[in-house]
Design a protein around this motif. Structure first.
Motif, PDB file in Angstrom:
ATOM      1  N   TRP A  46      44.348 -21.015 -84.582  1.00 52.72           N
ATOM      2  CA  TRP A  46      45.047 -20.294 -83.566  1.00 52.72           C
ATOM      3  C   TRP A  46      46.572 -20.471 -83.559  1.00 52.72           C
ATOM      4  O   TRP A  46      47.350 -19.385 -83.345  1.00 52.72           O
ATOM      5  CB  TRP A  46      44.603 -20.671 -82.100  1.00 52.72           C
ATOM      6  CG  TRP A  46      45.130 -19.821 -80.992  1.00 52.72           C
ATOM      7  CD1 TRP A  46      44.832 -18.682 -80.414  1.00 52.72           C
ATOM      8  CD2 TRP A  46      46.387 -20.389 -80.168  1.00 52.72           C
ATOM      9  NE1 TRP A  46      45.588 -18.356 -79.335  1.00 52.72           N
ATOM     10  CE2 TRP A  46      46.648 -19.318 -79.234  1.00 52.72           C
ATOM     11  CE3 TRP A  46      47.275 -21.368 -80.176  1.00 52.72           C
ATOM     12  CZ2 TRP A  46      47.481 -19.545 -78.337  1.00 52.72           C
ATOM     13  CZ3 TRP A  46      48.296 -21.306 -79.260  1.00 52.72           C
ATOM     14  CH2 TRP A  46      48.511 -20.373 -78.335  1.00 52.72           C
ATOM     15  N   GLU A  65      32.619 -26.314 -71.401  1.00 49.66           N
ATOM     16  CA  GLU A  65      33.433 -25.248 -71.901  1.00 49.66           C
ATOM     17  C   GLU A  65      33.727 -24.540 -70.374  1.00 49.66           C
ATOM     18  O   GLU A  65      33.093 -24.603 -69.233  1.00 49.66           O
ATOM     19  CB  GLU A  65      32.707 -24.214 -72.568  1.00 49.66           C
ATOM     20  CG  GLU A  65      32.542 -24.769 -74.351  1.00 49.66           C
ATOM     21  CD  GLU A  65      32.051 -23.650 -74.930  1.00 49.66           C
ATOM     22  OE1 GLU A  65      31.125 -22.633 -74.253  1.00 49.66           O
ATOM     23  OE2 GLU A  65      31.749 -23.542 -76.084  1.00 49.66           O
ATOM     24  N   LEU A 124      39.735 -21.453 -83.671  1.00 50.88           N
ATOM     25  CA  LEU A 124      39.084 -20.367 -82.807  1.00 50.88           C
ATOM     26  C   LEU A 124      38.547 -19.235 -83.758  1.00 50.88           C
ATOM     27  O   LEU A 124      39.148 -18.641 -84.292  1.00 50.88           O
ATOM     28  CB  LEU A 124      40.169 -19.923 -81.867  1.00 50.88           C
ATOM     29  CG  LEU A 124      39.805 -18.834 -80.743  1.00 50.88           C
ATOM     30  CD1 LEU A 124      38.909 -19.626 -79.909  1.00 50.88           C
ATOM     31  CD2 LEU A 124      41.109 -18.459 -80.009  1.00 50.88           C
ATOM     32  N   ASP A 125      37.113 -19.327 -83.390  1.00 52.01           N
ATOM     33  CA  ASP A 125      36.523 -18.294 -84.211  1.00 52.01           C
ATOM     34  C   ASP A 125      36.739 -18.515 -85.761  1.00 52.01           C
ATOM     35  O   ASP A 125      36.926 -17.372 -86.627  1.00 52.01           O
ATOM     36  CB  ASP A 125      36.735 -16.675 -83.920  1.00 52.01           C
ATOM     37  CG  ASP A 125      36.544 -16.526 -82.268  1.00 52.01           C
ATOM     38  OD1 ASP A 125      35.562 -16.975 -81.888  1.00 52.01           O
ATOM     39  OD2 ASP A 125      37.166 -15.607 -81.755  1.00 52.01           O
ATOM     40  N   GLY A 126      36.737 -19.500 -86.267  1.00 56.03           N
ATOM     41  CA  GLY A 126      36.996 -20.012 -87.654  1.00 56.03           C
ATOM     42  C   GLY A 126      38.539 -19.790 -88.140  1.00 56.03           C
ATOM     43  O   GLY A 126      38.806 -19.902 -89.121  1.00 56.03           O
ATOM     44  N   ASP A 127      39.497 -19.459 -87.105  1.00 52.73           N
ATOM     45  CA  ASP A 127      40.717 -19.357 -87.556  1.00 52.73           C
ATOM     46  C   ASP A 127      41.620 -20.247 -86.851  1.00 52.73           C
ATOM     47  O   ASP A 127      41.243 -20.928 -85.659  1.00 52.73           O
ATOM     48  CB  ASP A 127      41.076 -17.855 -87.015  1.00 52.73           C
ATOM     49  CG  ASP A 127      40.630 -17.046 -88.075  1.00 52.73           C
ATOM     50  OD1 ASP A 127      40.326 -16.962 -89.170  1.00 52.73           O
ATOM     51  OD2 ASP A 127      40.373 -15.622 -87.506  1.00 52.73           O
ATOM     52  N   GLU A 144      46.577 -14.072 -78.223  1.00 57.33           N
ATOM     53  CA  GLU A 144      47.188 -14.439 -79.339  1.00 57.33           C
ATOM     54  C   GLU A 144      48.554 -15.138 -79.275  1.00 57.33           C
ATOM     55  O   GLU A 144      49.212 -14.784 -77.963  1.00 57.33           O
ATOM     56  CB  GLU A 144      47.382 -13.201 -80.178  1.00 57.33           C
ATOM     57  CG  GLU A 144      46.292 -12.556 -80.879  1.00 57.33           C
ATOM     58  CD  GLU A 144      46.378 -11.428 -81.975  1.00 57.33           C
ATOM     59  OE1 GLU A 144      47.835 -11.090 -82.036  1.00 57.33           O
ATOM     60  OE2 GLU A 144      45.613 -10.802 -82.239  1.00 57.33           O
ATOM     61  N   ARG A 185      36.337 -21.625 -73.230  1.00 52.92           N
ATOM     62  CA  ARG A 185      37.321 -22.506 -73.800  1.00 52.92           C
ATOM     63  C   ARG A 185      36.787 -23.790 -73.653  1.00 52.92           C
ATOM     64  O   ARG A 185      36.047 -24.535 -72.789  1.00 52.92           O
ATOM     65  CB  ARG A 185      38.554 -22.184 -72.695  1.00 52.92           C
ATOM     66  CG  ARG A 185      39.457 -23.258 -72.883  1.00 52.92           C
ATOM     67  CD  ARG A 185      40.642 -23.412 -71.808  1.00 52.92           C
ATOM     68  NE  ARG A 185      40.839 -21.862 -71.288  1.00 52.92           N
ATOM     69  CZ  ARG A 185      41.886 -21.211 -71.415  1.00 52.92           C
ATOM     70  NH1 ARG A 185      42.640 -21.372 -72.678  1.00 52.92           N
ATOM     71  NH2 ARG A 185      41.784 -19.948 -70.945  1.00 52.92           N
ATOM     72  N   ASN A 203      38.287  -9.253 -73.872  1.00 50.04           N
ATOM     73  CA  ASN A 203      37.297 -10.412 -74.458  1.00 50.04           C
ATOM     74  C   ASN A 203      37.774 -11.293 -75.405  1.00 50.04           C
ATOM     75  O   ASN A 203      36.757 -11.395 -76.572  1.00 50.04           O
ATOM     76  CB  ASN A 203      35.848  -9.592 -74.839  1.00 50.04           C
ATOM     77  CG  ASN A 203      35.390  -8.856 -73.340  1.00 50.04           C
ATOM     78  OD1 ASN A 203      35.535  -9.575 -72.312  1.00 50.04           O
ATOM     79  ND2 ASN A 203      34.944  -7.766 -73.769  1.00 50.04           N
ATOM     80  N   LEU A 204      38.856 -11.730 -75.344  1.00 50.02           N
ATOM     81  CA  LEU A 204      39.531 -12.799 -76.438  1.00 50.02           C
ATOM     82  C   LEU A 204      40.440 -13.374 -75.854  1.00 50.02           C
ATOM     83  O   LEU A 204      41.140 -13.174 -74.618  1.00 50.02           O
ATOM     84  CB  LEU A 204      39.922 -11.869 -77.809  1.00 50.02           C
ATOM     85  CG  LEU A 204      40.908 -10.858 -77.494  1.00 50.02           C
ATOM     86  CD1 LEU A 204      42.489 -11.018 -77.141  1.00 50.02           C
ATOM     87  CD2 LEU A 204      40.759  -9.868 -78.752  1.00 50.02           C
TER      88      LEU A 204
END
Length: 1008
Positions: A823, A724, A818-821, A909, A729, A905-906
């Protein structure tokens, strides 16, 4: 039952339907409209029987004579699209003529006459302009008459998108039909002419590009319609919008209309758009000739044109400041000196402004012949043109030396037969379209640190040749209050494609310092040179529709069609090695390419007067497979491989040898066994109100949901992360840093050795599109005309890379989520929320003959994702233009200054930023000269000023962070990577200026 419709069987079935036809239907034709109205006493609104009505064309030619019936009503079925005037007169009543009556194809235009009792003598006719509203279950925009040619910088009908808000128009000087429509790329839209589908050829790497049809010039048309949702079941194959054009027929008197225009970039052009001070001389000449062969029976219309458009451009990049070997230098001069001193190559044309040239001609003829109850139309046309240094999507180089050689041929034959209560329309079309994209002198070359490119493009060269035969038949029946329509269509498409992304080679260097040493990466597709994909794709459909007049005011439409597409079975060869390694066959031919498409619509003509019209409907619309995508699977079945290199390339611009750039593996493209053709659900509602003095108000709203859009998945990406980055990432290969460039070691990110990118095409994409629009129109042949249109829309989807050249950039940078979603799901690449078009024109009354006009256009900027410079692949998945940036607190000010949605901190989008809005102002003036044609038109001197005021548009710097060329890429014992990143001070600013240039044009043309 097998639904294959061989050509002979299809023609036989159409002939059988034609023989069964017996009587006239009203208002359901794709190529004809209808006129309906009522004549009432002004005092008490009671009906008047026996009023004489005369329908005349815009040139004063009478096309119909009729009388009002016992209820005061009248109707003209199967009336050609155009602008008419209608005179109502009877002894003892004041005659009234309504002007500017627009009859639209597939619609019924409703009028209401109010006549006053008046004893003779009557010495005048009351002239009115009451905009009769088209009453049909179609939501869209109709352009007729002088509005077709007013302000036409480019004359093809496809450029009409500049004047409407129904679709997203280009904003950078290109001609063509829209960037997108209904939230879908331009490839989802369709062009129909005289009820037959035409070909809009695009390069397959340019799905989001406008496409032009120079064969169909606006001065040869009577009407153009932009249909966002046409619910008639006869419409087929269009998840996006339809552009339906109708060519003009000859008149009863001989008419000759020449025109000539000229312009020069040295007159009034902005210095930034023409820094090389090119004269940019452009001109257009042409003429149309029409007239009778046998009066009232046979007519001809012919036109031709030749034009040369020379458009100077700005420097390939706006910022010329750079650093080389620690010193501040000129970017353009240093690239040239490095190329000359280190490689012995001259690059002046590659770093200087290019003059983009369009040169070509077209001609078209039409013959109309009436034989009793049968109307025959025969049309044929040909166009041939060449473009030099064309625009290519977001390609940052000026493409000096690149060319596009193009030709189109279109032929049409239709027979319309009408009886008392039924009709039949038989149509046959043959079209061919050829495009040869020739590569530039230098290969595509990118500098990562500076974010610039020069030379050619990875999308060049490419050759494409399409031939299509289309036959259709529709039978109309009138049964009491029901208008039934049943029909069939059949299309054979012969498509040839000779294109492999990167076949001319792509060099990417870390920056000027690395270019000076020849240090970077190299990519090239090789093999398959003798192979061209040539699939033959056939499609057929049948439909049934009923339009029920539930009352004198309300009509209901119910329709159902069935479509099926047949693909060649053996064009894709099985790759045994891939099958053995993965267990997945690559020769899958999509089978689920059929579907039912129900349609429903309604029209409420309040009180039957055409003053208030409420319409709406919904339905499914089946699309077909993109022949370019199928051809990619044919070409990429193992015959094409990729050469990749990473290191020093002293042979630039020549391709390195196999030792420096060895074979990295085969390319494959394969379809999922669940693949389905795209399908759109469209629903819409609209209300129209007409007022006196020709004013009409239209309000509308719509929702489009498209399923089964193709998405690309890399089936050969390593299933194990190597580590990562410091942001979290995932990294899939061994990363190497070369100045400002980060890329994976060739092969380190691959699952199976011997294969490179393996593209799986899955039908898992979707698009959701909402819109609301308002249109106010006042169209007059004399006096003040106005048009104000505004559309608000929002588009979300989960399809990546619809505006990128490289297929690898269409894969998900977070394949595990990404975080369960997912992207990928978010704002669409074609989300343009605000679109506005305002025009006004004054045409003098009487004999003075002058006009003044203005047009202002505005649209939101295109969306983009804040990320890295092209070529920088920080997750090592093999795609150098799909990685979003991680938004830490240091980037908040950069995000806000560029108008992006912010966060910390993301990861950014998808498409969370928008470019600056684009707007422009055009002015126009004309003065009539003492030369008049028999049809009433006059020769006029016309002066146009295009983009007199306009915003700066072009390619925006989408890299919010840069790889520090002086930093060190760190890797720990677990394979985790520390990237040296710095904030990009140029983020959100223009990298390359692509303005629609300011231009003054003077010309002579015939005008009413």
């Amino acid at each position: 039952m097998r639904f294959d419709f061989p050509l002979a069987r299809g023609l036989l079935f159409c002939a059988t339907l034609s023989a069964l036809a017996g009587r006239t239907a009203l208002g359901q034709s794709l190529t004809n409209g209808a006129l309906r109205g009522v004549v009432l006493y002004a005092e008490d609104a009671s009906p008047i029987t026996g009023v004489q009505l005369t329908v005349e064309g815009i040139d004063g030619r009478a096309v119909a004579f009729l009388e009002s019936d016992e209820a005061g009503g009248f109707e003209v079925p199967l009336l050609a699209p155009g602008i008419y005037r209608v005179l109502a007169e009877q002894v003892g009543l004041q005659p009234v003529r309504i002007n500017g009556v627009v009859v639209a194809a597939g619609q019924i235009t409703a009028l209401s006459f109010r006549l006053e009792r008046r004893p003779p003598p009557i010495d005048r006719v009351v002239e009115l302009t009451l905009a009769g509203t088209s009453a049909g279950a179609t939501l869209g925009h109709t352009v007729s008459g002088p509005a077709l040619t007013s302000g036409d910088r480019f004359r093809p009908v496809t450029d009409i998108s500049r004047d409407v808000t129904d679709v997203v128009r280009p904003g950078d000087g290109r001609d063509g039909w829209a960037l997108s429509s209904g939230g879908l790329p331009a490839t989802a839209a369709r062009l129909w002419v005289d009820g037959l589908p035409e070909i809009l050829t695009r390069h397959p790497a340019l799905a989001g590009e406008p496409a032009s049809a120079p064969l169909f010039q606006r001065d040869a048309l009577t009407q153009a319609q932009i249909l966002s949702a046409g619910f008639d079941a006869e419409w087929r194959g269009y998840p996006g919008a339809l552009l339906a054009a109708h060519t003009a027929r000859g008149a009863n008197q001989m008419t000759f209309r020449p025109y000539a225009t000229g312009s020069s970039a040295s007159l009034g052009a902005e210095a930034k758009d023409n820094p090389a001070d090119s004269t940019g001389t452009s001109f257009q000449v042409g003429a149309s000739l029409s007239g009778p062969i046998v009066r009232d029976t046979a007519h001809f219309a012919f036109r031709f044109d030749f034009q040369q458009q020379r458009t100077p451009s700005a420097f390939p990049w706006e910022n010329d400041a750079a650093t080389y070997q620690g010193a501040a230098v000129s970017l353009r001069e240093t690239i040239g000196s490095i190329a000359q001193d280190t490689f012995g190559v001259a690059t002046r044309s590659a770093v200087e402004p290019a003059v983009r040239t369009w040169r070509g001609f077209s001609g078209m003829g039409r013959l109309d012949w009436r034989l009793g109850r049968h109307d025959l139309l025969f049309r044929i046309g040909y166009a041939d043109w060449k473009e030099e240094s064309p625009f290519l999507l977001d390609e940052r180089s000026n493409l000096a030396g690149a060319e596009v050689q193009s030709s189109d041929l279109s032929g049409a034959l239709s027979v319309t037969s009408a009886w008392e209560n039924a009709a039949n329309e038989l149509r046959l079309g043959l079209t061919t379209s050829k495009r040869d994209w020739l590569a530039a002198v230098l290969p595509a070359t990118l500098l990562a640190t500076e974010g610039v490119a020069f030379g050619g493009s990875a999308a060049l060269p490419g050759g494409f040749d399409t031939q299509a035969l289309d036959v259709s038949d529709a039978v109309h029946f009138q049964v009491t209050r029901h208008r039934l329509k049943v029909g069939v269509s059949y299309t054979v498409l012969d498509y040839e494609q000779d294109y492999r992304f990167g076949s001319a080679g792509v060099f990417t260097f870390g920056g000027l310092d690395q270019f000076g040493r020849g240090e970077g990466t190299f990519y090239q597709t090789v093999g398959g040179a003798q192979e061209r994909a040539a699939p033959k794709i056939s499609s057929g459909g049948v439909f049934l529709q009923d339009t029920w007049a539930a009352s004198p005011e309300i009509s209901l439409l119910l329709g159902l069609r069935y479509d099926r597409q047949l693909l060649p079975e053996n064009d894709i060869q099985l790759n045994e090695n891939w099958l053995e390694l993965s267990g997945l066959p690559n020769d899958v031919v999509p089978k689920d390419n059929k579907g039912w498409a129900p349609r429903i619509g309604f029209v409420w003509n309040v009180q039957g007067r055409g003053e208030w019209i409420l319409r709406g409907g919904g339905g499914l619309f089946n699309g077909g497979i993109d022949p370019a995508l199928f051809s990619e699977a044919v070409l990429y079945d193992g015959a094409v491989s990729v050469r990749r290199g990473q290191g020093l390339f002293p042979s630039w611009p020549s391709a390195p040898d196999g030792q420096l750039a060895p074979n990295a593996g085969q390319l494959l493209t394969l379809f999922s066994d669940q693949y389905r053709n795209p399908r759109a659900f469209k629903a819409g509602l609209g209300i129209s109100r007409t007022f006196e003095n020709g004013v009409a108000l239209h309000l509308g709203g719509g929702y489009h949901h498209t399923d089964f859009l193709p998405r690309r998945v890399d089936l050969n990406l390593s299933t194990v992360q190597t580590g990562e980055t410091q942001e979290g990432r995932p990294v899939y290969g061994t990363l190497v840093k070369q100045g400002g460039l980060v890329s994976p070691v060739p092969g380190s990110n691959r699952r199976f050795e011997g294969f490179d990118l393996v593209s799986g095409i899955e039908p898992t994409g979707f698009s959701d599109y909402y819109e609301a629009s308002v249109l106010v129109e006042r169209q007059l042949l004399q006096g003040v005309s106005l048009s104000l249109g505004y559309t608000f829309s929002r588009t979300t989807d989960n399809v990546l890379g619809q505006r990128t050249l490289n297929p690898a950039d269409q894969v998900n940078p977070f394949p595990e989520g990404l975080d369960g979603d997912d992207w990928r799901e978010g704002t669409s690449d074609f989300d343009v929320p605000h679109r506005l078009a305002l025009s006004a024109e004054y045409r003098s009354r009487g004999t003075t003959g002058f006009s003044l006009g203005a047009r202002w256009r505005f649209r939101s900027g295109l969306p983009f994702t804040p990320g890295f410079q092209p070529g920088v692949d920080v997750n090592g998945d093999g795609a150098g233009n799909n990685d979003p940036a991680f938004l830490d607190a240091n980037l908040s000010s950069a995000l806000s200054s560029a108008g992006c949605s912010s966060g910390t901190n993301l990861f950014a989008e998808r498409n969370s930023c928008h470019e600056d809005a684009a707007h422009s102002l055009d002015l126009r003036a004309s003065v009539a000269l003492p030369v008049r044609a028999p049809d009433g038109s006059r020769l006029s001197l016309v002066l146009d000023a295009f983009n007199l005021v306009s915003s700066a548009v072009g390619i925006v710097d989408r890299a919010i962070v840069l790889v520090d060329p002086n930093g060190v890429l760190g890797v720990d014992g677990q394979g985790n990577v520390s990237l040296p990143l710095v904030v990009n001070p140029n983020f959100g600013n223009l990298i390359s200026r692509r303005n629609d240039p300011r231009l003054f044009r003077i010309g002579l043309r015939m005008e009413y």
